[in-house]
Design a protein around this motif. Structure first.
Motif, PDB file in Angstrom:
ATOM      1  N   HIS A  26      15.917  22.337 -30.085  1.00 45.68           N
ATOM      2  CA  HIS A  26      15.825  22.499 -28.641  1.00 45.68           C
ATOM      3  C   HIS A  26      16.273  21.222 -27.946  1.00 45.68           C
ATOM      4  N   PHE A  27      16.866  21.385 -26.798  1.00 45.84           N
ATOM      5  CA  PHE A  27      17.339  20.242 -26.023  1.00 45.84           C
ATOM      6  C   PHE A  27      16.169  19.381 -25.545  1.00 45.84           C
ATOM      7  N   LEU A  28      15.040  20.003 -25.228  1.00 44.16           N
ATOM      8  CA  LEU A  28      13.868  19.258 -24.776  1.00 44.16           C
ATOM      9  C   LEU A  28      13.332  18.360 -25.883  1.00 44.16           C
ATOM     10  N   MET A  29      13.306  18.843 -27.111  1.00 45.37           N
ATOM     11  CA  MET A  29      12.844  18.004 -28.227  1.00 45.37           C
ATOM     12  C   MET A  29      13.792  16.830 -28.468  1.00 45.37           C
ATOM     13  N   THR A  30      15.084  17.053 -28.280  1.00 42.85           N
ATOM     14  CA  THR A  30      16.051  15.971 -28.416  1.00 42.85           C
ATOM     15  C   THR A  30      15.839  14.933 -27.325  1.00 42.85           C
ATOM     16  N   LEU A  31      15.573  15.383 -26.098  1.00 39.79           N
ATOM     17  CA  LEU A  31      15.300  14.449 -25.009  1.00 39.79           C
ATOM     18  C   LEU A  31      14.033  13.651 -25.254  1.00 39.79           C
ATOM     19  N   LEU A  32      13.005  14.300 -25.772  1.00 41.62           N
ATOM     20  CA  LEU A  32      11.768  13.584 -26.082  1.00 41.62           C
ATOM     21  C   LEU A  32      11.974  12.566 -27.191  1.00 41.62           C
ATOM     22  N   SER A  33      12.813  12.884 -28.160  1.00 42.92           N
ATOM     23  CA  SER A  33      13.120  11.924 -29.214  1.00 42.92           C
ATOM     24  C   SER A  33      13.886  10.728 -28.664  1.00 42.92           C
ATOM     25  N   LEU A  34      14.826  10.980 -27.759  1.00 37.01           N
ATOM     26  CA  LEU A  34      15.547   9.880 -27.119  1.00 37.01           C
ATOM     27  C   LEU A  34      14.610   8.998 -26.300  1.00 37.01           C
ATOM     28  N   GLU A  35      13.662   9.615 -25.634  1.00 34.03           N
ATOM     29  CA  GLU A  35      12.686   8.851 -24.864  1.00 34.03           C
ATOM     30  C   GLU A  35      11.789   8.028 -25.790  1.00 34.03           C
ATOM     31  N   GLY A  36      11.455   8.578 -26.941  1.00 33.05           N
ATOM     32  CA  GLY A  36      10.686   7.810 -27.922  1.00 33.05           C
ATOM     33  C   GLY A  36      11.451   6.611 -28.446  1.00 33.05           C
ATOM     34  N   ILE A  37      12.762   6.785 -28.653  1.00 32.99           N
ATOM     35  CA  ILE A  37      13.596   5.661 -29.088  1.00 32.99           C
ATOM     36  C   ILE A  37      13.623   4.584 -28.014  1.00 32.99           C
ATOM     37  N   THR A  38      13.784   4.993 -26.767  1.00 29.04           N
ATOM     38  CA  THR A  38      13.835   4.025 -25.668  1.00 29.04           C
ATOM     39  C   THR A  38      12.521   3.272 -25.536  1.00 29.04           C
ATOM     40  N   LEU A  39      11.421   3.994 -25.577  1.00 24.65           N
ATOM     41  CA  LEU A  39      10.130   3.329 -25.429  1.00 24.65           C
ATOM     42  C   LEU A  39       9.789   2.437 -26.618  1.00 24.65           C
ATOM     43  N   SER A  40      10.194   2.824 -27.809  1.00 22.72           N
ATOM     44  CA  SER A  40       9.938   1.962 -28.957  1.00 22.72           C
ATOM     45  C   SER A  40      10.789   0.697 -28.887  1.00 22.72           C
ATOM     46  N   LEU A  41      12.004   0.815 -28.336  1.00 23.22           N
ATOM     47  CA  LEU A  41      12.825  -0.385 -28.154  1.00 23.22           C
ATOM     48  C   LEU A  41      12.266  -1.287 -27.068  1.00 23.22           C
TER      49      LEU A  41
END
Length: 98
Positions: A26-41
């Motif tokens: 799902h596109f929403l799960m991909t967006l949440l994963s990208l947000e997790g990458i950003t916040l972890s960085l």
């Protein structure tokens, strides 16, 4: 901070990128994963810079700004995609439909 906390902080970007690779239905799960990458960085890069005694306040603000822009663009694309195709499934995107 103790050793276990630092180890978890160092593993957060790797875990977020692994989550991105395996959650692409799902596109929403991909967006949440990208947000997790950003916040972890946002957490990871200041820790690295703190260990090297480099100034890090401006870089953290820049990363948070890019994270906010990424989130707004992603949500806009998801709304456009769900209105156009009726779902947020990434497999429904093909070159013949675009």
């Amino acid at each position: 901070m103790n050793n276990s906390t630092m180890t978890i902080m160092y593993l957060l970007p790797l875990l977020a990128m692994t989550n991105m690779m395996f959650n692409q239905a799902h596109f929403l799960m991909t967006l949440l994963s990208l947000e997790g990458i950003t916040l972890s960085l946002v957490l990871f890069i200041p820790l690295i810079l703190m260990n090297t005694h480099a100034p890090n306040a401006a870089l953290t603000v820049i990363l948070l700004t890019f994270g906010a822009c990424e989130a707004s663009l992603g949500l806009g694309l998801m709304v456009l995609m769900s209105r156009s195709y009726g779902s947020d499934m990434l497999k429904s995107l093909t070159l013949t439909k675009c």
